[in-house]
Design an enzyme around this catalytic site. Structure first.
Site, PDB file in Angstrom:
ATOM      1  N   ASP A  14      29.615  28.960  41.893  1.00  0.00           N
ATOM      2  CA  ASP A  14      30.653  29.398  40.954  1.00  0.00           C
ATOM      3  C   ASP A  14      32.063  29.024  41.384  1.00  0.00           C
ATOM      4  OD1 ASP A  14      30.979  31.031  43.118  1.00  0.00           O
ATOM      5  OD2 ASP A  14      31.017  32.916  41.988  1.00  0.00           O
ATOM      6  N   ASN A  15      32.197  27.964  42.206  1.00  0.00           N
ATOM      7  CA  ASN A  15      33.545  27.562  42.594  1.00  0.00           C
ATOM      8  C   ASN A  15      33.633  26.041  42.659  1.00  0.00           C
ATOM      9  OD1 ASN A  15      33.372  26.674  45.684  1.00  0.00           O
ATOM     10  ND2 ASN A  15      32.017  28.431  45.378  1.00  0.00           N
ATOM     11  N   CYS A  72      35.365  34.646  37.328  1.00  0.00           N
ATOM     12  CA  CYS A  72      34.493  35.438  36.453  1.00  0.00           C
ATOM     13  C   CYS A  72      34.846  36.919  36.537  1.00  0.00           C
ATOM     14  CB  CYS A  72      33.029  35.210  36.843  1.00  0.00           C
ATOM     15  SG  CYS A  72      32.387  33.591  36.383  1.00  0.00           S
ATOM     16  N   CYS A 229      54.082  21.506  45.376  1.00  0.00           N
ATOM     17  CA  CYS A 229      53.518  20.866  46.568  1.00  0.00           C
ATOM     18  C   CYS A 229      52.708  19.656  46.108  1.00  0.00           C
ATOM     19  CB  CYS A 229      52.671  21.848  47.378  1.00  0.00           C
ATOM     20  SG  CYS A 229      51.241  22.512  46.491  1.00  0.00           S
TER      21      CYS A 229
END
Length: 271
Positions: A14-15, A72, A229
């Site tokens: 989930d990332n 989520c 950045c």
């Protein structure tokens, strides 16, 4: 070493950092990658296999800027979507292992649970893909947290409602040049990066000086602070510090200098 033991990889993470890691490892090993993703009431699924079609990077060359995509936990997710998208992934895995049917190679399935509809989008292999293209620049696993600009919870919270795009920054700079707006644009990268490329009108104060507090005394109290950045991760961390010091209207630029070069000053170098 872990993936080399298996015939295919099914990804339920989930990332973004893990997804890029899994994709790149699969490309380098020549393994098929069965991917699925869910958010709120929607889901997506596909099969990536660089030898026969596009990879994940062909679909998503760059991760979204930090703080731009709620987790989520923040945005919520319909729990049953795990079963809906998961069943598609399992079906695709069985088809690949058994050598039957037409797998989702070069196709993206998009599921809308509220409308109960499935859409199919064709995906083409990108000849300029960083990992599976004609001249790949990613030939080994990299630091994926740095690539995705992974940030702390405090930075994510600060960036959530205080992130602008490079297009918005360009408009702000134009207004400053016309004398109708004033703010301070600060580059929080390191000096060696600054020497490669910078946004016109910015000043350099490396992130470390914000984290140790030494930069705060030099910040003007009568002007808005705008930070940037390379991709947005470091500026989000600095933003959390600046806002915590009382500069509540401070903002940062999502996508950083990379997005600026890609969208505004295309003739400038990238790194």
């Amino acid at each position: 070493e872990l993936f080399a033991q298996y015939d295919l990889i099914v990804d339920g993470t989930d990332n973004f950092a893990t997804r890029y890691l899994v994709n790149d490892a699969c490309v380098l090993l020549g393994k098929p990658y069965v991917w699925g993703s869910i958010y709120r009431f929607d889901g997506q699924a596909s099969v990536f296999w660089a030898e026969y079609g596009p990879c994940y990077r062909c679909l998503y060359p760059e991760p979204p800027p930090p703080g731009m995509v709620p987790s989520c936990a923040e945005g919520g997710v319909l729990g049953v979507l795990c079963a809906s998208i998961g069943s598609i992934q399992v079906t695709e895995a069985i088809k690949l292992l058994a050598g039957i049917g037409d797998p989702l190679l070069g196709r993206l399935i998009i599921y809308d649970a509220l409308e109960m509809t499935y859409r199919q989008v064709k995906i083409r292999k990108d000849p300029n893909c960083a990992v599976c293209g004609d001249n790949p620049t990613v030939t080994e696993l990299i630091d994926y947290e740095a690539f995705c600009g992974t940030i702390s919870e405090a930075a994510a919270e600060a960036a959530r409602d205080s992130t602008i795009s490079v297009v918005q920054l360009k408009a702000m700079l134009d207004a400053r040049g016309a004398g109708t707006r004033d703010f301070v644009l600060i580059d929080v990268r390191e000096e060696v990066e600054w020497e490669i490329v910078q946004i016109p009108g910015a000043i350099l104060i490396p992130k470390g000086q914000f984290l140790d507090g030494s930069a705060l005394a030099s910040l003007p109290t009568d002007k808005q602070i705008v930070l940037y950045c390379k991709v947005g991760g470091r500026s989000a961390e600095a933003l959390a510090v600046v806002q915590g010091a009382g500069f509540t209207d401070a903002i940062h630029v999502g996508g950083g200098i990379n997005a600026w070069v890609a969208q505004i000053e295309l003739d400038k170098p990238s790194y």
